[in-house]
Design a protein around this motif. Structure first.
Motif, PDB file in Angstrom:
ATOM      1  N   VAL A 137       0.851  -1.203   0.000  1.00 46.88           N
ATOM      2  CA  VAL A 137       0.000   0.000   0.000  1.00 46.88           C
ATOM      3  C   VAL A 137       0.881   1.246   0.000  1.00 46.88           C
ATOM      4  N   GLU A 138       1.902   1.214   0.853  1.00 46.94           N
ATOM      5  CA  GLU A 138       2.811   2.360   0.912  1.00 46.94           C
ATOM      6  C   GLU A 138       3.535   2.556  -0.413  1.00 46.94           C
ATOM      7  N   LYS A 139       3.925   1.480  -1.049  1.00 44.56           N
ATOM      8  CA  LYS A 139       4.594   1.588  -2.353  1.00 44.56           C
ATOM      9  C   LYS A 139       3.662   2.204  -3.386  1.00 44.56           C
ATOM     10  N   ARG A 140       2.408   1.750  -3.383  1.00 44.90           N
ATOM     11  CA  ARG A 140       1.426   2.326  -4.317  1.00 44.90           C
ATOM     12  C   ARG A 140       1.248   3.819  -4.067  1.00 44.90           C
ATOM     13  N   GLU A 141       1.089   4.179  -2.796  1.00 49.07           N
ATOM     14  CA  GLU A 141       0.917   5.590  -2.450  1.00 49.07           C
ATOM     15  C   GLU A 141       2.153   6.396  -2.871  1.00 49.07           C
ATOM     16  N   ARG A 143       4.265   5.697  -5.269  1.00 48.86           N
ATOM     17  CA  ARG A 143       4.265   5.842  -6.731  1.00 48.86           C
ATOM     18  C   ARG A 143       3.285   6.929  -7.162  1.00 48.86           C
ATOM     19  N   ALA A 144       2.105   6.923  -6.521  1.00 44.04           N
ATOM     20  CA  ALA A 144       1.100   7.941  -6.863  1.00 44.04           C
ATOM     21  C   ALA A 144       1.627   9.330  -6.529  1.00 44.04           C
ATOM     22  N   LEU A 145       2.270   9.452  -5.365  1.00 45.96           N
ATOM     23  CA  LEU A 145       2.822  10.754  -4.981  1.00 45.96           C
ATOM     24  C   LEU A 145       3.945  11.185  -5.923  1.00 45.96           C
ATOM     25  N   GLU A 146       4.766  10.229  -6.348  1.00 48.54           N
ATOM     26  CA  GLU A 146       5.843  10.561  -7.284  1.00 48.54           C
ATOM     27  C   GLU A 146       5.270  11.030  -8.612  1.00 48.54           C
ATOM     28  N   ARG A 147       4.180  10.353  -9.054  1.00 45.36           N
ATOM     29  CA  ARG A 147       3.543  10.803 -10.303  1.00 45.36           C
ATOM     30  C   ARG A 147       2.998  12.218 -10.154  1.00 45.36           C
ATOM     31  N   LYS A 148       2.330  12.462  -9.028  1.00 43.48           N
ATOM     32  CA  LYS A 148       1.798  13.822  -8.791  1.00 43.48           C
ATOM     33  C   LYS A 148       2.922  14.839  -8.755  1.00 43.48           C
ATOM     34  N   MET A 149       4.030  14.440  -8.129  1.00 44.24           N
ATOM     35  CA  MET A 149       5.165  15.359  -8.046  1.00 44.24           C
ATOM     36  C   MET A 149       5.738  15.672  -9.422  1.00 44.24           C
ATOM     37  N   SER A 150       5.856  14.663 -10.233  1.00 46.78           N
ATOM     38  CA  SER A 150       6.376  14.902 -11.585  1.00 46.78           C
ATOM     39  C   SER A 150       5.392  15.761 -12.380  1.00 46.78           C
ATOM     40  N   GLU A 151       4.082  15.518 -12.206  1.00 43.78           N
ATOM     41  CA  GLU A 151       3.085  16.353 -12.881  1.00 43.78           C
ATOM     42  C   GLU A 151       3.178  17.792 -12.401  1.00 43.78           C
ATOM     43  N   MET A 152       3.340  17.962 -11.089  1.00 47.22           N
ATOM     44  CA  MET A 152       3.439  19.320 -10.550  1.00 47.22           C
ATOM     45  C   MET A 152       4.718  20.004 -11.025  1.00 47.22           C
ATOM     46  N   GLU A 153       5.801  19.255 -11.164  1.00 51.72           N
ATOM     47  CA  GLU A 153       7.039  19.848 -11.683  1.00 51.72           C
ATOM     48  C   GLU A 153       6.833  20.305 -13.128  1.00 51.72           C
ATOM     49  N   GLU A 154       6.098  19.458 -13.886  1.00 49.57           N
ATOM     50  CA  GLU A 154       5.786  19.849 -15.271  1.00 49.57           C
ATOM     51  C   GLU A 154       4.961  21.136 -15.270  1.00 49.57           C
ATOM     52  N   GLU A 155       3.966  21.162 -14.369  1.00 53.16           N
ATOM     53  CA  GLU A 155       3.134  22.366 -14.286  1.00 53.16           C
ATOM     54  C   GLU A 155       3.969  23.574 -13.859  1.00 53.16           C
ATOM     55  N   MET A 156       4.923  23.347 -12.959  1.00 54.05           N
ATOM     56  CA  MET A 156       5.793  24.460 -12.519  1.00 54.05           C
ATOM     57  C   MET A 156       6.623  24.981 -13.692  1.00 54.05           C
TER      58      MET A 156
END
Length: 185
Positions: A137-141, A143-156
């Motif tokens: 569960v922690e690994k899934r979370e 991964r999801a957080l890393e994806r969000k972070m990469s998306e937010m970096e793209e948005e930045m």
């Protein structure tokens, strides 16, 4: 004689002469003669007249009673031996029962020990299974957080580009306003 021989097909029945087989039942006179012979042999005398006397009868009775007493003592010893045998058997059975009881108790203790170990192992497996599920569960979370972070970096990146474009456009707009104001004067 027929009780001594077994009948089977291998041993066929054969006829015997009357002299070979004993009489079916002895006559009363034969019984008394046999009794007299036996009493003479026991008394050691050979005269049938003296065997009928009172003294010989008393001694025969005394011998008979002595013989019966000996037989009784032998059977008494046999009973004592058999009772000793029973006592030995009882004692050996008791000792064997005690040994078996101790073995049973040891086996029960070992069983309880094995059960407790098994429960501990099962609990550890449950904990590790729970931990592994938590880890998944922690690994899934993560991964999801890393994806969000990469998306937010793209948005930045897009935002910084937009800001720079916005600043450039503001500068151009200000330059155009100055040019228009100079031309209108």
């Amino acid at each position: 004689m027929s009780s001594l021989h077994t009948r089977s097909k291998e041993f066929p029945r054969s006829r015997k002469s009357a002299s070979d087989s004993p009489p079916a039942s002895p006559s009363p006179t034969a019984k008394t003669l046999r009794h007299e012979r036996l009493s003479r042999l026991e008394s050691g005398g050979s005269n049938p007249v003296t065997s009928d006397s009172y003294g010989d009868r008393a001694s025969a009775r005394a011998r008979r009673e002595a013989r019966e007493a000996r037989l009784a003592s032998l059977t008494g010893r046999g009973e004592e031996d058999s009772s000793k045998d029973y006592k030995k058997l009882y004692e050996s059975a008791l000792t064997e029962n005690q040994k078996l009881k101790t073995k049973l108790q040891e086996a029960q203790l070992q069983l309880a020990d094995v059960k407790s170990r098994l429960e501990q192992v099962a609990q550890k497996e449950e904990k590790t299974a729970a931990r592994s599920s938590m880890l998944e569960v922690e690994k899934r979370e993560r991964r999801a957080l890393e994806r969000k972070m990469s998306e937010m970096e793209e948005e930045m990146k897009v935002l910084t580009e937009l800001k720079s474009d916005n600043q450039r456009l503001k500068d151009e707009n200000g330059a155009l306003i100055r040019v228009i104001s100079k031309l209108s004067k």
